[in-house]
Design a protein around this motif. Structure first.
Motif, PDB file in Angstrom:
ATOM      1  N   LEU A  58      48.545  52.696  40.084  1.00 15.95           N
ATOM      2  CA  LEU A  58      48.360  51.812  38.948  1.00 15.95           C
ATOM      3  C   LEU A  58      48.177  50.415  39.515  1.00 15.95           C
ATOM      4  O   LEU A  58      49.077  49.904  40.184  1.00 15.95           O
ATOM      5  N   ILE A  59      47.019  49.818  39.289  1.00 14.95           N
ATOM      6  CA  ILE A  59      46.685  48.543  39.901  1.00 14.95           C
ATOM      7  C   ILE A  59      46.590  47.474  38.829  1.00 14.95           C
ATOM      8  O   ILE A  59      45.832  47.622  37.870  1.00 14.95           O
ATOM      9  N   PHE A  60      47.356  46.407  38.980  1.00 13.91           N
ATOM     10  CA  PHE A  60      47.284  45.248  38.097  1.00 13.91           C
ATOM     11  C   PHE A  60      46.542  44.158  38.847  1.00 13.91           C
ATOM     12  O   PHE A  60      46.817  43.907  40.017  1.00 13.91           O
ATOM     13  N   GLU A  61      45.652  43.481  38.147  1.00 15.24           N
ATOM     14  CA  GLU A  61      44.898  42.415  38.781  1.00 15.24           C
ATOM     15  C   GLU A  61      44.820  41.231  37.843  1.00 15.24           C
ATOM     16  O   GLU A  61      44.447  41.369  36.684  1.00 15.24           O
ATOM     17  N   GLU A  62      45.229  40.083  38.336  1.00 16.07           N
ATOM     18  CA  GLU A  62      45.103  38.827  37.616  1.00 16.07           C
ATOM     19  C   GLU A  62      44.674  37.830  38.680  1.00 16.07           C
ATOM     20  O   GLU A  62      43.568  37.931  39.166  1.00 16.07           O
ATOM     21  N   LEU A  63      45.550  36.917  39.060  1.00 18.32           N
ATOM     22  CA  LEU A  63      45.220  36.072  40.207  1.00 18.32           C
ATOM     23  C   LEU A  63      45.390  36.852  41.505  1.00 18.32           C
ATOM     24  O   LEU A  63      44.655  36.660  42.459  1.00 18.32           O
ATOM     25  N   GLU A  64      46.374  37.729  41.532  1.00 16.72           N
ATOM     26  CA  GLU A  64      46.612  38.599  42.684  1.00 16.72           C
ATOM     27  C   GLU A  64      46.611  40.045  42.227  1.00 16.72           C
ATOM     28  O   GLU A  64      46.719  40.339  41.048  1.00 16.72           O
ATOM     29  N   LYS A  65      46.539  40.957  43.175  1.00 21.69           N
ATOM     30  CA  LYS A  65      46.546  42.385  42.892  1.00 21.69           C
ATOM     31  C   LYS A  65      47.917  42.958  43.217  1.00 21.69           C
ATOM     32  O   LYS A  65      48.478  42.680  44.267  1.00 21.69           O
ATOM     33  N   THR A  66      48.474  43.760  42.291  1.00 16.10           N
ATOM     34  CA  THR A  66      49.745  44.444  42.498  1.00 16.10           C
ATOM     35  C   THR A  66      49.512  45.931  42.282  1.00 16.10           C
ATOM     36  O   THR A  66      48.883  46.318  41.292  1.00 16.10           O
ATOM     37  N   ILE A  67      50.028  46.751  43.197  1.00 17.52           N
ATOM     38  CA  ILE A  67      49.792  48.194  43.132  1.00 17.52           C
ATOM     39  C   ILE A  67      51.129  48.916  42.994  1.00 17.52           C
ATOM     40  O   ILE A  67      52.063  48.669  43.757  1.00 17.52           O
TER      41      ILE A  67
ATOM     42  N   ASN B 242      36.786  38.937  24.233  1.00 13.54           N
ATOM     43  CA  ASN B 242      36.944  38.846  25.677  1.00 13.54           C
ATOM     44  C   ASN B 242      37.155  37.367  25.966  1.00 13.54           C
ATOM     45  O   ASN B 242      36.669  36.514  25.221  1.00 13.54           O
ATOM     46  N   TYR B 243      37.845  37.062  27.044  1.00 11.47           N
ATOM     47  CA  TYR B 243      38.029  35.668  27.433  1.00 11.47           C
ATOM     48  C   TYR B 243      37.667  35.521  28.903  1.00 11.47           C
ATOM     49  O   TYR B 243      38.165  36.261  29.751  1.00 11.47           O
ATOM     50  N   ASP B 244      36.795  34.581  29.185  1.00 14.15           N
ATOM     51  CA  ASP B 244      36.399  34.276  30.556  1.00 14.15           C
ATOM     52  C   ASP B 244      37.040  32.945  30.930  1.00 14.15           C
ATOM     53  O   ASP B 244      36.547  31.882  30.539  1.00 14.15           O
ATOM     54  N   PRO B 245      38.169  32.979  31.655  1.00 15.97           N
ATOM     55  CA  PRO B 245      38.867  31.732  31.980  1.00 15.97           C
ATOM     56  C   PRO B 245      38.096  30.895  32.991  1.00 15.97           C
ATOM     57  O   PRO B 245      37.196  31.383  33.682  1.00 15.97           O
ATOM     58  N   CYS B 246      38.477  29.654  33.082  1.00 16.50           N
ATOM     59  CA  CYS B 246      37.857  28.740  34.039  1.00 16.50           C
ATOM     60  C   CYS B 246      38.145  29.194  35.469  1.00 16.50           C
ATOM     61  O   CYS B 246      37.280  29.133  36.330  1.00 16.50           O
ATOM     62  N   ASP B 247      39.348  29.667  35.689  1.00  6.56           N
ATOM     63  CA  ASP B 247      39.782  29.989  37.039  1.00  6.56           C
ATOM     64  C   ASP B 247      40.426  31.370  37.047  1.00  6.56           C
ATOM     65  O   ASP B 247      41.381  31.620  36.324  1.00  6.56           O
ATOM     66  N   GLY B 248      39.906  32.280  37.851  1.00  3.34           N
ATOM     67  CA  GLY B 248      40.502  33.608  37.958  1.00  3.34           C
ATOM     68  C   GLY B 248      40.044  34.547  36.862  1.00  3.34           C
ATOM     69  O   GLY B 248      39.025  34.332  36.221  1.00  3.34           O
ATOM     70  N   ASN B 249      40.831  35.603  36.636  1.00  8.04           N
ATOM     71  CA  ASN B 249      40.532  36.608  35.625  1.00  8.04           C
ATOM     72  C   ASN B 249      41.709  36.756  34.687  1.00  8.04           C
ATOM     73  O   ASN B 249      42.844  36.493  35.061  1.00  8.04           O
ATOM     74  N   ASP B 250      41.421  37.222  33.474  1.00  8.35           N
ATOM     75  CA  ASP B 250      42.488  37.673  32.601  1.00  8.35           C
ATOM     76  C   ASP B 250      43.053  38.955  33.198  1.00  8.35           C
ATOM     77  O   ASP B 250      42.419  39.603  34.034  1.00  8.35           O
ATOM     78  N   PHE B 251      44.215  39.379  32.735  1.00  8.96           N
ATOM     79  CA  PHE B 251      44.860  40.589  33.227  1.00  8.96           C
ATOM     80  C   PHE B 251      43.928  41.795  33.106  1.00  8.96           C
ATOM     81  O   PHE B 251      43.306  42.018  32.080  1.00  8.96           O
ATOM     82  N   ARG B 252      43.844  42.574  34.188  1.00  2.00           N
ATOM     83  CA  ARG B 252      43.076  43.822  34.241  1.00  2.00           C
ATOM     84  C   ARG B 252      43.960  44.896  34.842  1.00  2.00           C
ATOM     85  O   ARG B 252      44.862  44.601  35.619  1.00  2.00           O
ATOM     86  N   MET B 253      43.661  46.146  34.489  1.00  2.00           N
ATOM     87  CA  MET B 253      44.466  47.249  34.989  1.00  2.00           C
ATOM     88  C   MET B 253      43.546  48.408  35.333  1.00  2.00           C
ATOM     89  O   MET B 253      42.584  48.676  34.630  1.00  2.00           O
ATOM     90  N   GLU B 254      43.871  49.088  36.431  1.00  2.74           N
ATOM     91  CA  GLU B 254      43.080  50.232  36.875  1.00  2.74           C
ATOM     92  C   GLU B 254      44.018  51.389  37.210  1.00  2.74           C
ATOM     93  O   GLU B 254      45.077  51.191  37.794  1.00  2.74           O
ATOM     94  N   VAL B 255      43.617  52.597  36.809  1.00  2.00           N
ATOM     95  CA  VAL B 255      44.340  53.812  37.171  1.00  2.00           C
ATOM     96  C   VAL B 255      43.436  54.562  38.139  1.00  2.00           C
ATOM     97  O   VAL B 255      42.317  54.930  37.810  1.00  2.00           O
ATOM     98  N   LYS B 256      43.924  54.754  39.365  1.00  2.00           N
ATOM     99  CA  LYS B 256      43.127  55.432  40.389  1.00  2.00           C
ATOM    100  C   LYS B 256      44.034  56.399  41.126  1.00  2.00           C
ATOM    101  O   LYS B 256      44.965  55.969  41.807  1.00  2.00           O
ATOM    102  N   GLY B 257      43.758  57.700  40.973  1.00  2.00           N
ATOM    103  CA  GLY B 257      44.665  58.691  41.543  1.00  2.00           C
ATOM    104  C   GLY B 257      46.034  58.501  40.937  1.00  2.00           C
ATOM    105  O   GLY B 257      46.171  58.357  39.725  1.00  2.00           O
ATOM    106  N   ASN B 258      47.064  58.445  41.776  1.00  2.00           N
ATOM    107  CA  ASN B 258      48.407  58.181  41.266  1.00  2.00           C
ATOM    108  C   ASN B 258      48.807  56.720  41.480  1.00  2.00           C
ATOM    109  O   ASN B 258      49.981  56.387  41.572  1.00  2.00           O
TER     110      ASN B 258
END
Length: 153
Positions: free
Chosen positions: A62-71, A44-60
């Motif tokens: 697909l959410i990408f989250e890094e510095l900003e969230k894209t759906i 795992n990597y805990d950056p100084c600023d923000g988060n590493d890339f994350r992804m969530e599947v909720k219903g239909n």
């Protein structure tokens, strides 16, 4: 890293018309997080600023989250024994391939869009404790992020 709040249905509905909360893909884990490779080991990597890339599947959705969230709206899912392919023609169109590796709890994520292609190592959010952690400690000021990680082949 563990402090990750789930995206609200209202936030998704602002981005996606016809958001289907009841849609379910039980074969796919709901939350994924990036795993980094360094000197042949996975972390795992805990950056100084923000988060590493994350992804969530909720219903239909697909959410990408890094510095900003894209759906994105999931429009098609194909399953096979060792991979899942998620497709969206929702602006912009994307193809996502989640593929098992030969290492327990480790997958590769291949993201393709008209503008970019990126490959990540990922694991289910439930498995993050199975990997050691590298922390970019910056208590007083922003410092350069660690950049000696190896990309997926």
């Amino acid at each position: 890293i563990k402090n990750w709040s789930t995206t609200s249905n209202e936030e998704i509905q602002e981005q996606i018309k016809h958001f289907e909360t009841q849609k379910s893909y039980p074969e796919i884990e709901k939350k994924w997080i990036t795993i980094r490779k360094y000197q042949g080991e996975f972390y795992n990597y805990d950056p100084c600023d923000g988060n590493d890339f994350r992804m969530e599947v909720k219903g239909n959705a697909l959410i990408f989250e890094e510095l900003e969230k894209t759906i994105f709206k999931i429009e098609k899912v194909n399953f096979s024994k060792n991979e899942w392919i998620l497709k969206s023609t929702f602006s912009p169109g994307i193809d996502l391939i989640i593929e098992k590796t030969n290492i327990n709890n480790l997958y590769t994520l291949n993201f393709k869009s008209p503008h970019a292609e990126k490959k990540y190592y990922i694991t289910s959010f439930d498995n993050i404790d199975k990997f050691n952690l590298i922390v970019n400690h910056c208590p007083n000021e922003k410092v350069r992020e660690f950049d000696k990680f190896q990309d997926p082949e």
